[in-house]
Design a protein around this motif. Structure first.
Motif, PDB file in Angstrom:
ATOM      1  N   PRO A 324       0.808  -1.228   0.000  1.00 23.35           N
ATOM      2  CA  PRO A 324       0.000   0.000   0.000  1.00 23.35           C
ATOM      3  C   PRO A 324       0.838   1.273   0.000  1.00 23.35           C
ATOM      4  O   PRO A 324       0.422   2.303  -0.533  1.00 23.35           O
ATOM      5  N   GLN A 325       2.062   1.207   0.570  1.00 25.47           N
ATOM      6  CA  GLN A 325       2.874   2.421   0.638  1.00 25.47           C
ATOM      7  C   GLN A 325       3.446   2.813  -0.720  1.00 25.47           C
ATOM      8  O   GLN A 325       3.817   3.969  -0.931  1.00 25.47           O
ATOM      9  N   LEU A 326       3.534   1.827  -1.644  1.00 23.53           N
ATOM     10  CA  LEU A 326       4.230   2.084  -2.905  1.00 23.53           C
ATOM     11  C   LEU A 326       3.560   3.180  -3.717  1.00 23.53           C
ATOM     12  O   LEU A 326       4.226   4.040  -4.289  1.00 23.53           O
ATOM     13  N   GLU A 327       2.244   3.173  -3.763  1.00 25.44           N
ATOM     14  CA  GLU A 327       1.519   4.190  -4.522  1.00 25.44           C
ATOM     15  C   GLU A 327       1.469   5.518  -3.791  1.00 25.44           C
ATOM     16  O   GLU A 327       1.470   6.578  -4.400  1.00 25.44           O
ATOM     17  N   LYS A 328       1.423   5.445  -2.450  1.00 21.76           N
ATOM     18  CA  LYS A 328       1.247   6.671  -1.665  1.00 21.76           C
ATOM     19  C   LYS A 328       2.573   7.341  -1.318  1.00 21.76           C
ATOM     20  O   LYS A 328       2.705   8.558  -1.424  1.00 21.76           O
ATOM     21  N   LEU A 329       3.565   6.531  -0.890  1.00 19.13           N
ATOM     22  CA  LEU A 329       4.790   7.108  -0.344  1.00 19.13           C
ATOM     23  C   LEU A 329       6.022   6.843  -1.205  1.00 19.13           C
ATOM     24  O   LEU A 329       7.071   7.442  -0.961  1.00 19.13           O
ATOM     25  N   GLY A 330       5.946   5.934  -2.176  1.00 21.54           N
ATOM     26  CA  GLY A 330       7.074   5.688  -3.054  1.00 21.54           C
ATOM     27  C   GLY A 330       7.867   4.449  -2.698  1.00 21.54           C
ATOM     28  O   GLY A 330       7.601   3.758  -1.709  1.00 21.54           O
ATOM     29  N   LEU A 331       8.887   4.179  -3.532  1.00 21.22           N
ATOM     30  CA  LEU A 331       9.674   2.957  -3.425  1.00 21.22           C
ATOM     31  C   LEU A 331      10.476   2.894  -2.130  1.00 21.22           C
ATOM     32  O   LEU A 331      10.511   1.871  -1.450  1.00 21.22           O
ATOM     33  N   LYS A 332      11.141   3.983  -1.765  1.00 16.66           N
ATOM     34  CA  LYS A 332      12.017   3.968  -0.586  1.00 16.66           C
ATOM     35  C   LYS A 332      11.227   3.649   0.684  1.00 16.66           C
ATOM     36  O   LYS A 332      11.610   2.765   1.468  1.00 16.66           O
ATOM     37  N   SER A 333      10.128   4.337   0.886  1.00 10.01           N
ATOM     38  CA  SER A 333       9.324   4.112   2.088  1.00 10.01           C
ATOM     39  C   SER A 333       8.747   2.705   2.124  1.00 10.01           C
ATOM     40  O   SER A 333       8.664   2.070   3.188  1.00 10.01           O
ATOM     41  N   SER A 334       8.342   2.196   0.967  1.00  7.91           N
ATOM     42  CA  SER A 334       7.783   0.848   0.910  1.00  7.91           C
ATOM     43  C   SER A 334       8.822  -0.197   1.291  1.00  7.91           C
ATOM     44  O   SER A 334       8.540  -1.140   2.030  1.00  7.91           O
ATOM     45  N   LEU A 335      10.050  -0.027   0.776  1.00  7.22           N
ATOM     46  CA  LEU A 335      11.108  -0.977   1.107  1.00  7.22           C
ATOM     47  C   LEU A 335      11.489  -0.898   2.584  1.00  7.22           C
ATOM     48  O   LEU A 335      11.719  -1.917   3.245  1.00  7.22           O
ATOM     49  N   GLU A 336      11.547   0.316   3.124  1.00  8.88           N
ATOM     50  CA  GLU A 336      11.854   0.470   4.550  1.00  8.88           C
ATOM     51  C   GLU A 336      10.810  -0.239   5.411  1.00  8.88           C
ATOM     52  O   GLU A 336      11.145  -0.905   6.405  1.00  8.88           O
ATOM     53  N   SER A 337       9.543  -0.088   5.024  1.00 14.01           N
ATOM     54  CA  SER A 337       8.472  -0.764   5.758  1.00 14.01           C
ATOM     55  C   SER A 337       8.606  -2.279   5.650  1.00 14.01           C
ATOM     56  O   SER A 337       8.418  -3.000   6.625  1.00 14.01           O
ATOM     57  N   PHE A 338       8.953  -2.762   4.456  1.00 16.92           N
ATOM     58  CA  PHE A 338       9.135  -4.194   4.231  1.00 16.92           C
ATOM     59  C   PHE A 338      10.294  -4.737   5.069  1.00 16.92           C
ATOM     60  O   PHE A 338      10.204  -5.812   5.679  1.00 16.92           O
ATOM     61  N   PHE A 339      11.416  -3.989   5.118  1.00 18.06           N
ATOM     62  CA  PHE A 339      12.574  -4.425   5.904  1.00 18.06           C
ATOM     63  C   PHE A 339      12.237  -4.462   7.399  1.00 18.06           C
ATOM     64  O   PHE A 339      12.661  -5.371   8.112  1.00 18.06           O
ATOM     65  N   ASN A 340      11.504  -3.453   7.862  1.00 13.92           N
ATOM     66  CA  ASN A 340      11.119  -3.421   9.281  1.00 13.92           C
ATOM     67  C   ASN A 340      10.233  -4.604   9.636  1.00 13.92           C
ATOM     68  O   ASN A 340      10.388  -5.226  10.699  1.00 13.92           O
ATOM     69  N   GLU A 341       9.292  -4.933   8.749  1.00 14.61           N
ATOM     70  CA  GLU A 341       8.399  -6.065   9.009  1.00 14.61           C
ATOM     71  C   GLU A 341       9.173  -7.376   8.991  1.00 14.61           C
ATOM     72  O   GLU A 341       8.922  -8.278   9.807  1.00 14.61           O
TER      73      GLU A 341
END
Length: 465
Positions: A324-341
């Motif tokens: 969900p973050q990819l469309e709203k916040l972009g690639l960097k934020s999405s990957l950071e969220s994925f790494f944290n999870e």
């Protein structure tokens, strides 16, 4: 102590409290009712007795008067005493053989408008009923009755109520135990199934016998898996049939875009359909919870935690299908969220270096890079035994350079690629890279970790949109 046992204890205790409250209320109402009936019966007795002693009183026959009072007392077990007071508050006759009690005398001569008085003595609680003789011209007769009969009757009724409540409690506990066992067993099956699917493990489908929201949830989940499996098989079949690399890449690109759209649809179905079923289960539990005592409601949190764990697993699957973050916040934020999870779930710490501009990366390029890194991290979690991963995305000489390293056990690359069952993840990363005109490289040594390098040309204007 198991969850089912806790719920059973809560149910027994709650029904006990409710039954006790009802029993006390019934006892109060019955006491009032039986006391009223006792007073009415005593008043009728006093009326009959007053008529029979008018003549002895007029003739001043004290002995006969005393005999009549004594006989009435002996014939009525609930009567504790009978006495007659004149209008000048003189004791004309009584059934007391050892003198008239002073406290009773003071009570009877006290100025009160009520003809009924209640008092306690060494013999217990008495109700004193006052009745006029010859309309009060000859004085008043007082009859004191005990509440022993009332108490015995109430005790009999209370014993029947408690006996009945025991069987009601037992039946309710059995039904609740069966219901709770069914809910928790099915939820555990579904949660375990979802976890194994998320990890890529092959497991048998759980058997859900009940025809409720849990079964609907499982059916929706199974349809989602079949749709994904069908899409993946069709993709592989089409790719293997084509020999022309350019057509193959274009078709693969379109297939990937179609697959991403399908993943988006399935992700929305999980959110809008599957999770709604879980919400229905939660509402059902809240309805049951509202019937319990306030102090006992917290013990049902284990069931809700199990539901929340299932929702969390489904949310993770949905997020993997469509971040969900990819469309709203972009690639960097999405990957950071994925790494944290990933760090939370698998204890893999990821060091991340991101130094490119996202302005020229549209959704297609962003999701492609995201999927490549997602697959690389997934391989590390499943196979490497690493504690740390290192991911960098940089822009060098008009190219996007991606590097993923780990400190895991490493493996023999040639041997792994020769086994079809173990190389699908690597093939997926490689094909995605080639589809967008890039280069893919992987190296690994046993005990020395693994390095994946990907070089992608910066997207052209006609690649965006």
């Amino acid at each position: 102590m198991s969850l089912k046992t806790k719920i059973l204890i809560i149910n027994i205790f709650s029904i006990f409290i409710i039954t006790l409250g009802i029993a006390l209320e019934i006892k109060f109402v019955l006491t009032q009712n039986l006391e009223d009936r006792l007073i009415l019966r005593t008043s009728n007795m006093a009326s009959i007795l007053s008529d029979s002693i008018i003549e002895p009183l007029l003739s001043n026959n004290v002995y006969l008067t005393h005999q009549i009072l004594t006989q009435y007392k002996e014939n009525n077990s609930e009567v504790g005493y009978i006495d007659i007071l004149s209008n000048q508050n003189e004791v004309l006759s009584s059934t007391f053989s050892n003198g008239f009690p002073k406290e009773l005398y003071l009570l009877q001569i006290s100025k009160t408008e009520s003809n009924v008085a209640v008092f306690s003595s060494e013999m217990g609680k008495f109700i004193d009923v006052k009745y006029p003789i010859a309309d009060g011209s000859l004085g008043y007769i007082h009859i004191g009755v005990t509440e022993r009969e009332v108490g015995q009757r109430i005790q009999e009724i209370m014993e029947k109520i408690l006996f009945l409540s025991f069987f009601i409690n037992l039946l309710a506990s059995l039904l609740l135990y069966k219901l709770t066992n069914t809910i928790t067993a099915n939820l555990k099956k579904l949660t375990l199934y979802a976890k194994n699917i998320a990890l890529g493990n092959k497991v048998l489908e759980p058997i859900i016998k009940t025809n409720d929201e849990v079964r609907e949830l499982f059916i929706s989940f199974k349809h989602m898996l079949k749709a994904l499996e069908r899409s993946s098989k069709e993709e592989i079949q089409l790719i293997t049939k084509l020999k022309d690399e350019e057509i193959k890449r274009e078709l693969l690109k379109r297939t990937m875009e179609t697959l991403e759209k399908e993943r988006k649809r399935l992700s929305m179905e999980i959110h809008d359909s599957v999770m709604q079923n879980l919400a229905s289960i939660n509402i059902m539990l809240k309805i049951f919870q509202s019937k319990l005592d306030q102090k006992e409601k917290l013990d049902l949190e284990n069931i809700q935690k199990l539901i929340e764990a299932t929702i969390e697993e489904l949310r993770n699957i949905a997020n993997n299908l469509r971040p969900p973050q990819l469309e709203k916040l972009g690639l960097k934020s999405s990957l950071e969220s994925f790494f944290n999870e990933t760090e939370k779930r698998h204890n893999l710490k990821t060091n991340f270096d991101f130094s490119i501009s996202e302005e020229k990366l549209d959704w297609t390029w962003s999701i492609n890079i995201y999927r490549i890194i997602q697959e690389a991290i997934s391989n590390i979690v499943k196979h490497s035994g690493a504690n740390n991963a290192f991911v960098s995305i940089k822009e060098i000489n008009d190219k996007i350079e991606i590097e993923v390293k780990d400190d895991g056990e490493g493996f023999d690359v040639d041997e792994t690629l020769s086994k079809k069952s173990n190389r699908l993840g690597i093939v997926d990363m490689k094909e995605r890279t080639k589809t967008y005109g890039g280069e893919f490289f992987i190296s690994s040594t046993k005990g020395g970790g693994t390095i994946v390098k990907i070089s992608l040309p910066k997207p052209k204007n006609d690649d965006i949109g």
